[in-house]
Design an enzyme around this catalytic site. Structure first.
Site, PDB file in Angstrom:
ATOM      1  N   LYS A   1      11.416  18.171  -8.981  1.00 33.79           N
ATOM      2  CA  LYS A   1      10.543  19.133  -9.687  1.00 33.79           C
ATOM      3  C   LYS A   1      11.474  20.498  -9.676  1.00 33.79           C
ATOM      4  CE  LYS A   1       5.823  18.006  -8.791  1.00 33.79           C
ATOM      5  NZ  LYS A   1       4.992  17.708  -7.742  1.00 33.79           N
TER       6      LYS A   1
ATOM      7  N   TRP B   1       9.045  -2.604   3.598  1.00 32.81           N
ATOM      8  CA  TRP B   1       7.821  -3.405   3.393  1.00 32.81           C
ATOM      9  C   TRP B   1       8.332  -4.981   3.253  1.00 32.81           C
ATOM     10  CZ3 TRP B   1       4.758  -5.537  -0.987  1.00 32.81           C
ATOM     11  CH2 TRP B   1       3.368  -6.098  -0.305  1.00 32.81           C
TER      12      TRP B   1
ATOM     13  N   TRP C   1       4.894   0.638   9.550  1.00 31.97           N
ATOM     14  CA  TRP C   1       5.497  -0.494   9.083  1.00 31.97           C
ATOM     15  C   TRP C   1       4.875  -1.977   9.484  1.00 31.97           C
ATOM     16  CZ3 TRP C   1       8.148   0.512   4.764  1.00 31.97           C
ATOM     17  CH2 TRP C   1       8.792   1.760   4.411  1.00 31.97           C
TER      18      TRP C   1
ATOM     19  N   GLN D   1      12.513  -0.989  -0.422  1.00 27.44           N
ATOM     20  CA  GLN D   1      11.578  -1.731   0.404  1.00 27.44           C
ATOM     21  C   GLN D   1      12.196  -3.043   0.899  1.00 27.44           C
ATOM     22  OE1 GLN D   1       8.828  -0.671   1.463  1.00 27.44           O
ATOM     23  NE2 GLN D   1       8.760   0.911   0.079  1.00 27.44           N
TER      24      GLN D   1
ATOM     25  N   LYS E   1      18.350  12.129  -8.754  1.00 31.58           N
ATOM     26  CA  LYS E   1      17.054  11.775  -8.117  1.00 31.58           C
ATOM     27  C   LYS E   1      16.110  12.926  -8.959  1.00 31.58           C
ATOM     28  CE  LYS E   1      15.499  11.111  -3.943  1.00 31.58           C
ATOM     29  NZ  LYS E   1      15.484  11.078  -2.499  1.00 31.58           N
TER      30      LYS E   1
ATOM     31  N   PRO F   1       0.878  -1.114   0.217  1.00 29.04           N
ATOM     32  CA  PRO F   1       0.139  -0.064  -0.085  1.00 29.04           C
ATOM     33  C   PRO F   1       0.777   1.218  -0.135  1.00 29.04           C
ATOM     34  CG  PRO F   1       0.209  -0.901   2.200  1.00 29.04           C
ATOM     35  CD  PRO F   1       0.947  -1.776   1.307  1.00 29.04           C
TER      36      PRO F   1
ATOM     37  N   ASP G   1      -2.146   3.042   2.311  1.00 31.34           N
ATOM     38  CA  ASP G   1      -1.327   3.043   3.570  1.00 31.34           C
ATOM     39  C   ASP G   1      -1.905   4.510   4.262  1.00 31.34           C
ATOM     40  OD1 ASP G   1       0.088   2.281   5.691  1.00 31.34           O
ATOM     41  OD2 ASP G   1       1.939   2.279   4.480  1.00 31.34           O
TER      42      ASP G   1
END
Ligand SMILES: [Zn+2]
Ligand SMILES: [Zn+2]
Length: 946
Positions: A591, A547, A507, A543, A588, A40, A79
């Protein structure tokens, strides 16, 4: 502008209007499961390329297994809890600390969190739909639902009953701004470690009763010095007492270099660390202590790699310090409050200030008192809060732990049952992480999260863990704080039991989504047990310590002794892990830096298929992606557009009632070859997709589309445009239709939009996504033919390069090509293909590729006629004429040119579908298209009309 994005939008509407997704679920209702868990996301902002990438991978795999005949639970989730949401709301409300939230009211604060959670989900659904990700967005699970929370409680109680939960007062990484401890793996979130410049100091602790004699101690955190209650030494390490400037210093012999720059010194005495144990010293700031402190203690972690070999021990602010303090019975003095500020009223310089600011006051104070030996600037990597970027402290706090270290062996064993893509992660990044597991601090001293379901008796201290709403003997409307805090239980001693205040680490919540998303075990028991473990999950590399890890820990803990879910199970069997997405500059996505093109622009210019195919094929799974519009544009032209143009060619030249045949038995060498290639492709795609190697599978389409367009169709043009007989054209049409139709099915999981259009046009059935995935027909695979055709293409490429080198265009016929391959000599059909491609009169088998580039007068004339035919065909196209539609041509040229043209009149007429062609002047007459061009340097005027 190309028409593909428009077609994609039409397809999106079609899927929606005809409920294709619902139909595909219905179709597979009774089929075996292919189980998938969706990690999620926090929908706290619009989705970015990272989410699009993960969604593309998930969608491709799930569509593939659906077409293979499996029932796929496509559920997505959100989430909703935890620091990310709380921080967002705190920022919006202008809050600076936990106190602001308490003043505002927990109820109002949590209400604001709740309202914010679904703010962006509509944007998310829109973007993910546009990418073509199939899911039932109306049936998403959310971690804030009471049902979800009840399952969280159930899981926690299972761990509690197994004795895997304990409470401890420990030093943990702690965010002073968020006012909560963090787990060790939260320190491994991207960006958590940042380099900071610090002043490290060497300070002088004066020995009790020995004048001018000091222990030299090094620290990078002067603010911890007031909390010092001990100095650690290594028992076997050699120490020395040296004299320098009328003062005596004690430090490790191997660390004498610390003194070097401070002038001369004289070694007076030498002893082992164990001889120093027990010696007392004067603290910098005397505190009221409950135990004897300010003494030297032994510790095995002391090293002589840096510092002085004498280690400053502040049990409150270091993990090792706390453990040593407990062992050696040192007092624990907490001189900093929960907001990271120096406690007032203890006589510490910089009181009331944030610790990093108080550093300076303490240093200055020690300097004044001649207790500072020297300072040094150091740059070291220091952990920061992954949400609010505040510098973390190591801080003592009471917290709930899951005893992960107790089932480390099972964690490692269960990892062996998982297929990781890329494979090296299993023993590498993930395996190494498991080797060093720590107990997991699962409680957060916060507000917006699933509450920890432990109630404690005010009278006798007994604790009760609640595993269901039923056990509360009442049904609160909302299980969140502050409602749940008002629920009071009765203890067996008749005392009142109140809930412990903490909430869960988010988590912990997301790690048990396999159970909680279905309200297990209160509902859907059979479904959850049948779909556990997941066949497949996919998320980003970050992750591995997020996760993926929490899923693994919780599944392993739950199935330790076996239950309805099985015994000793991992949470997932296959995991695809993608790398990060970087901008054109390799940095990375930002914007601010504008180093990437927003996805919406890519969708509008090239379409979602192009972006999907770029993400699936450009970069090996696990490596970082460079997203640039230029590269996506290249992918679009090379693969997507080429495939579309192949279909467009078929659509233009094939008879309108052509449907794809169920099977083919090709005779022509090109037909046999492309059908063999198709079946080989089918075989290889299945081979890689079954291993979850998406990049390897996706890249196969690239070369197939090239073979189809730049060889099969190119060399088959004549059969479509000027067939020798009806049967020849029918055969070619049948083959191309069959290939395109099956290619549409093969690529459907990868390029779900465009091939839907192709599939429908060729077959008329409702949707390619309701079709079965093709199975290869091994009988139609001729590997030898594929190899030889590939040689034919190589030879042709060489010969064409020779032409280019000589500056002769392909339309200009040449007399002879010499090639080295005997196999072609035996096979007339293959030699003919080369002859046609290179446009030569004959092929001779000699030793190497050699092109006779001499142009005889006859060849020259032939080349001029080719040019003329091409001009006329171009004009037909400009006039929008259909292939085969008869027209009239007039031309005007000098006499010598006219003579040549007249000689080849019949040939020109046949090739360009002319009813009549005549020489004459440009009269005042209306032509559909007129053109002035040059043939071998001579001007010629052309005009066509119906
Ligand atoms: Zn924080
Ligand atoms: Zn009690």
């Amino acid at each position: 502008m190309n028409q593909i994005p428009k077609i994609e939008k039409k397809i999106l509407k079609f899927w929606q209007r005809e409920n294709i997704f619902a139909k595909s679920i219905e179709q597979k209702k009774n089929k075996p499961f292919f189980s998938f868990y969706d990690g999620p996301p926090f929908a706290s902002g619009p989705p970015h390329y990272g989410h699009i990438l993960a969604s593309t991978i998930k969608d491709t795999v799930l569509r593939y297994w659906t077409m293979k005949g499996y029932q796929v639970p496509w559920r997505v989730g959100w989430d909703c809890h935890g620091l990310p949401v709380e921080n967002l709301i705190e920022k919006e409300l202008g809050f600076r600390s936990k106190k602001d939230i308490e003043k505002f009211g927990i109820k109002k604060f949590n209400q604001a969190c709740r309202e914010s959670v679904f703010r962006c989900t509509a944007d998310w659904s829109k973007t993910l739909r546009r990418v073509g990700r199939w899911a039932d967005y109306s049936d998403a699970y959310a971690t804030l639902d009471n049902n979800y929370i009840e399952s969280v409680w159930w899981v926690f109680k299972q761990l509690w009953n197994k004795g895997l939960v304990y409470q401890d007062y420990r030093v943990t990484p702690y965010c002073p701004r968020c006012g909560t401890p963090l787990s060790n793996f939260e320190l491994n979130q991207p960006g958590a470690y940042q380099d900071v410049e610090d002043e490290s100091v060497y300070v002088k602790f004066s020995l009790k009763g020995e004048k001018n004699t000091y222990f030299l101690v090094w620290t990078t955190t002067p603010w911890t010095l007031p909390a010092n209650t001990g100095i650690a030494v290594g028992s076997k390490i050699k120490y020395v007492k040296v004299k320098s400037n009328n003062e005596f210093y004690i430090l490790a012999k191997k660390r004498l270099e610390v003194l070097d720059k401070q002038g001369k010194y004289l070694v007076k005495e030498e002893f082992l660390g164990k001889d120093l144990v027990g010696i007392e010293y004067e603290p910098f700031y005397k505190m009221d202590l409950d135990k004897q402190g300010y003494r030297v203690v032994p510790a095995d972690f002391v090293s002589v790699e840096d510092g002085t070999g004498l280690v400053h021990i502040a049990p409150a602010f270091g993990e090792d310090d706390m453990n040593l303090g407990k062992k050696e019975n040192l007092p624990i003095k907490v001189t900093v409050d929960e907001e990271g500020k120096v406690v007032k009223g203890l006589g510490i310089p910089g009181q009331g200030k944030f610790v990093k600011k108080a550093d300076k006051d303490i240093k200055n104070d020690l300097k004044k008192r001649n207790l500072l030996f020297k300072e040094e600037k150091i740059i070291h990597s220091y952990p920061h809060c992954w949400r609010c970027e505040t510098l973390l402290l190591y801080y003592p706090i009471n917290s709930w732990y899951v005893a992960v270290t107790r089932f480390k062996k099972e964690l490692i064993d269960n990892n062996k049952k998982i297929r990781w893509v890329p494979a090296h992660l299993r023993e590498g990044r993930f395996g190494k992480w498991l080797e060093n597991v720590r107990d997991w601090s699962v409680s957060r001293n916060r507000f917006w999260g699933a509450p920890i379901p432990v109630w404690q008796c005010e009278k006798c201290g007994k604790q009760k863990c609640v595993g269901s709403i039923k056990e509360l003997k009442q049904k609160p409307k909302d299980l969140h704080r502050p409602m749940i805090d008002k629920v009071v239980l009765k203890c067996s001693c008749n005392g009142r039991m109140k809930r412990t205040e903490e909430v869960f680490d988010c988590w912990f919540e997301s790690g048990l989504m396999p159970y909680a998303q279905w309200h297990y075990p209160f509902e859907n028991k059979k479904l959850v047990e049948e779909t556990f473990p997941a066949d497949f999950i996919a998320e980003g590399i970050d992750q591995t310590r997020g996760w993926f890890y929490t899923l693994h820990v919780l599944a392993t803990a739950l199935t330790l002794n076996g239950n309805g879910l099985g015994k000793n199970k991992p949470a997932f069997k296959n995991v695809v892990v993608n790398g990060l997405i970087l901008g054109e500059d390799g940095k990375k996505l930002s914007k601010r830096l504008k180093n990437y093109t927003p996805p919406e622009i890519i969708f509008d210019k090239y379409g979602a298929d192009a972006l999907r195919y770029f993400l699936l094929s450009s970069t090996p799974i696990g490596e970082d992606y460079i997203v640039s519009e230029k590269r996506i544009g290249e992918t679009f032209r090379r693969t997507i557009l080429t495939l579309w143009n192949s279909f467009a060619f078929f659509n233009t030249y094939a008879d309108s009632d052509i449907k794809s045949p169920k099977s083919v038995s090709p005779k022509n060498i090109l037909d046999r070859w492309i059908v063999s290639r198709l079946n080989s492709l089918n075989q290889e795609v299945i081979f890689w997709m079954d291993k979850y190697e998406l990049t390897k599978a996706a890249r196969l389409f690239d070369s197939f589309v090239d073979d189809l367009s730049n060889w099969y169709i190119r060399r088959s043009r004549r059969r479509f445009q000027k067939p020798a007989n009806k049967q020849e054209k029918q055969e070619a049409e049948k083959t191309l239709s069959f290939v395109l139709f099956n290619l549409a099915k093969l690529t459907a999981p990868f390029l779900p939009f465009m091939v839907e259009e192709i599939y429908q046009k060729l077959n008329g059935e409702q949707s390619v996504h309701l079709a079965d995935y093709p199975k290869p027909n091994k009988k139609l695979i001729d590997k030898r033919l594929e190899e030889r055709m590939s040689q034919v293409r190589d030879v042709s490429a060489l010969a064409l390069a020779e032409r280019a080198k000589a500056g002769i265009k392909v339309r200009q016929p040449l007399s002879r090509l010499t090639i080295d391959n005997k196999q072609f000599a035996e096979n007339n059909e293959l030699a003919e293909l080369i002859q046609e491609e290179i446009n030569v009169k004959e092929i001779v088998f000699g030793k190497k590729v050699e092109l006779d580039t001499k142009i005889t007068p006859d060849l020259k004339i032939e080349g001029m006629i080719r040019d003329l035919v091409r001009f006329i065909q171009g004009m037909r196209k400009d006039a929008g004429l259909k292939p085969g539609q008869k027209i009239y041509l007039r031309y005007s040229a000098i006499l010598s040119l006219r003579k040549i043209i007249q000689k080849y009149e019949e040939e020109i007429k046949a090739e360009t579908s002319l009813e009549k062609m005549e020489a004459g002047s440009k009269r005042k007459e209306v032509f559909l298209v007129e053109k002035e061009v040059k043939l071998d340097g001579q001007e010629i005027w052309l005009g066509i009309r119906k």
